[in-house]
Design a protein around this motif. Structure first.
Motif, PDB file in Angstrom:
ATOM      1  N   VAL A 103       0.906  -1.290  -0.072  1.00  8.46           N
ATOM      2  CA  VAL A 103       0.091   0.077  -0.084  1.00  8.46           C
ATOM      3  C   VAL A 103       0.998   1.313  -0.112  1.00  8.46           C
ATOM      4  CG1 VAL A 103      -0.224  -0.096   2.435  1.00  8.46           C
ATOM      5  CG2 VAL A 103      -1.858   1.220   1.010  1.00  8.46           C
ATOM      6  N   GLN A 104       0.300   2.302  -0.654  1.00  7.31           N
ATOM      7  CA  GLN A 104       1.025   3.524  -1.009  1.00  7.31           C
ATOM      8  C   GLN A 104       0.543   4.497   0.135  1.00  7.31           C
ATOM      9  OE1 GLN A 104       0.956   6.602  -4.166  1.00  7.31           O
ATOM     10  NE2 GLN A 104       2.909   5.407  -4.613  1.00  7.31           N
ATOM     11  N   ARG A 144       5.641  10.602   0.859  1.00  6.41           N
ATOM     12  CA  ARG A 144       4.758   9.665   0.288  1.00  6.41           C
ATOM     13  C   ARG A 144       5.867   8.358   0.210  1.00  6.41           C
ATOM     14  NH1 ARG A 144       1.510   9.230  -4.536  1.00  6.41           N
ATOM     15  NH2 ARG A 144       1.676  11.635  -4.621  1.00  6.41           N
ATOM     16  N   LEU A 145       5.319   7.130   0.653  1.00  2.00           N
ATOM     17  CA  LEU A 145       6.158   5.812   0.564  1.00  2.00           C
ATOM     18  C   LEU A 145       5.255   4.668   0.453  1.00  2.00           C
ATOM     19  CD1 LEU A 145       7.127   4.856   4.245  1.00  2.00           C
ATOM     20  CD2 LEU A 145       5.194   6.543   3.663  1.00  2.00           C
ATOM     21  N   TYR A 184      11.770   3.303   8.142  1.00  8.07           N
ATOM     22  CA  TYR A 184      10.817   2.496   8.324  1.00  8.07           C
ATOM     23  C   TYR A 184       9.611   3.258   8.792  1.00  8.07           C
ATOM     24  CZ  TYR A 184      12.648   3.655  12.824  1.00  8.07           C
ATOM     25  OH  TYR A 184      13.119   4.312  14.138  1.00  8.07           O
ATOM     26  N   VAL A 185       8.321   2.645   8.724  1.00 11.83           N
ATOM     27  CA  VAL A 185       7.186   3.212   9.502  1.00 11.83           C
ATOM     28  C   VAL A 185       6.832   2.621  10.633  1.00 11.83           C
ATOM     29  CG1 VAL A 185       4.616   3.102   9.313  1.00 11.83           C
ATOM     30  CG2 VAL A 185       5.992   3.450   7.262  1.00 11.83           C
ATOM     31  N   GLN A 186       6.983   3.347  11.793  1.00 11.44           N
ATOM     32  CA  GLN A 186       6.690   2.990  13.242  1.00 11.44           C
ATOM     33  C   GLN A 186       5.277   3.250  13.484  1.00 11.44           C
ATOM     34  OE1 GLN A 186       9.257   4.437  16.140  1.00 11.44           O
ATOM     35  NE2 GLN A 186       7.976   4.546  17.560  1.00 11.44           N
ATOM     36  N   TYR A 187       4.803   1.814  13.959  1.00  2.51           N
ATOM     37  CA  TYR A 187       3.154   1.975  14.543  1.00  2.51           C
ATOM     38  C   TYR A 187       3.302   1.622  15.925  1.00  2.51           C
ATOM     39  CZ  TYR A 187      -1.400  -0.159  14.769  1.00  2.51           C
ATOM     40  OH  TYR A 187      -2.807  -0.702  15.331  1.00  2.51           O
ATOM     41  N   THR A 188       2.676   2.677  16.719  1.00  2.00           N
ATOM     42  CA  THR A 188       2.734   2.665  18.043  1.00  2.00           C
ATOM     43  C   THR A 188       1.508   2.425  18.789  1.00  2.00           C
ATOM     44  OG1 THR A 188       4.884   3.415  18.234  1.00  2.00           O
ATOM     45  CG2 THR A 188       3.822   3.413  20.337  1.00  2.00           C
ATOM     46  N   ALA A 213       9.298  -1.921   7.268  1.00  2.00           N
ATOM     47  CA  ALA A 213      10.309  -1.492   6.316  1.00  2.00           C
ATOM     48  C   ALA A 213       9.649  -0.899   5.061  1.00  2.00           C
ATOM     49  CB  ALA A 213      11.369  -2.691   5.970  1.00  2.00           C
ATOM     50  N   GLU A 214      10.110  -0.002   4.437  1.00  2.00           N
ATOM     51  CA  GLU A 214       9.636   0.625   3.222  1.00  2.00           C
ATOM     52  C   GLU A 214       9.772  -0.495   2.158  1.00  2.00           C
ATOM     53  OE1 GLU A 214      10.528   4.553   2.152  1.00  2.00           O
ATOM     54  OE2 GLU A 214      11.170   5.251   4.090  1.00  2.00           O
TER      55      GLU A 214
END
Length: 256
Positions: free
Chosen positions: A155-156, A196-197, A225-229, A244-245
């Motif tokens: 997903v973008q 955007r990633l 990376y994308v950090q989800y907390t 990770a992207e």
């Protein structure tokens, strides 16, 4: 001395962690001030970390610090098939063969520890001061992952803090595509730069179902990376995912 764990809380923790690795391998660290579970997907695209303070009302007992690898899936299924409000956990350091023991009510389950070399390496997550951050309810995130799942494996994500725009999108070579825009009133906070990633969603397909849709999540995007907390399953616990992207992987670390 064994740990006494609130059963519903422990079930939620184990089932969430088991979704990360195909064989549900996980490193458990009982430290002096907190309990930490860590796992990483085989392709290193997602890393899971869960922490619960030892002062939490959901866990009691003054067990000495310990560290070991186990497979979470069988333990999780065993606990969900049993009743009871509390689970007694005897750590490997307290058993002759270093086998952790889980005892809900009158039942006993022995979960053989994995040897250290068998476990996957855990990452040294790179620190970064460059980030874009926003907070939304998990239900918004789950809707986007569900829609992207019909299109493909990634997903973008596009964020524009100036307009409070958070947009999820996916497309495939056949021409199918979707765009999901989070409504501004659903965005609880957003700041820093436009970005955007693209991220993989293979594991997120299963994981998204385990977290209540009304749970508030904070998503922080860095160059790595994308950090989800989020606070799940209890208000004093923290669940963090590092995703990770696309075409990237979270760097290896040392095996504890």
């Amino acid at each position: 001395m064994p740990l006494l764990f609130d059963a519903p809380t422990l079930k939620d923790i184990l089932s969430t962690g088991a979704a990360i690795h195909k064989e549900s391998e996980c490193h458990v660290a009982v430290e002096t001030d907190e309990i930490r579970l860590r796992a990483q997907a085989e392709d290193r695209t997602i890393y899971f970390e869960y922490s619960l303070p030892r002062s939490s009302p959901h866990v009691t007992g003054d067990a000495e610090p310990d560290s070991f690898w186990i497979k979470l899936d069988l333990i999780s299924r065993f606990l969900r098939a049993t009743g009871g409000d509390e689970v007694r956990i005897t750590l490997p350091s307290e058993t002759p063969d270093r086998t952790p023991i889980f005892e809900p009510e009158q039942l006993t389950y022995q979960a053989p520890s994995l040897i250290t070399a068998y476990g996957h390496r855990l990452p040294d997550v790179p620190a970064s001061d460059i980030a874009t951050t926003f907070s939304i309810h998990h239900g918004e995130f789950a809707k986007a992952i569900t829609a992207a799942n019909f299109i493909g494996g990634e997903v973008q994500l596009q964020i524009n803090p100036e307009t409070s725009l958070i947009e999820f999108a996916a497309a495939d070579p056949g021409g199918d595509d979707f765009i999901y825009v989070v409504q501004p009133e659903q965005v609880k906070q957003i700041h820093d730069s436009t970005i955007r990633l693209t991220i993989p969603i293979d594991i997120l397909r299963d994981l998204k179902q385990k977290i209540p849709p009304t749970t508030l999540v904070t998503i922080r995007i860095t160059p790595h990376y994308v950090q989800y907390t989020t606070k799940f399953p209890t208000a004093d616990s923290t669940l963090t995912l590092y995703i990770a992207e696309r075409l990237g992987a979270i760097p290896d670390g040392k095996v504890p």
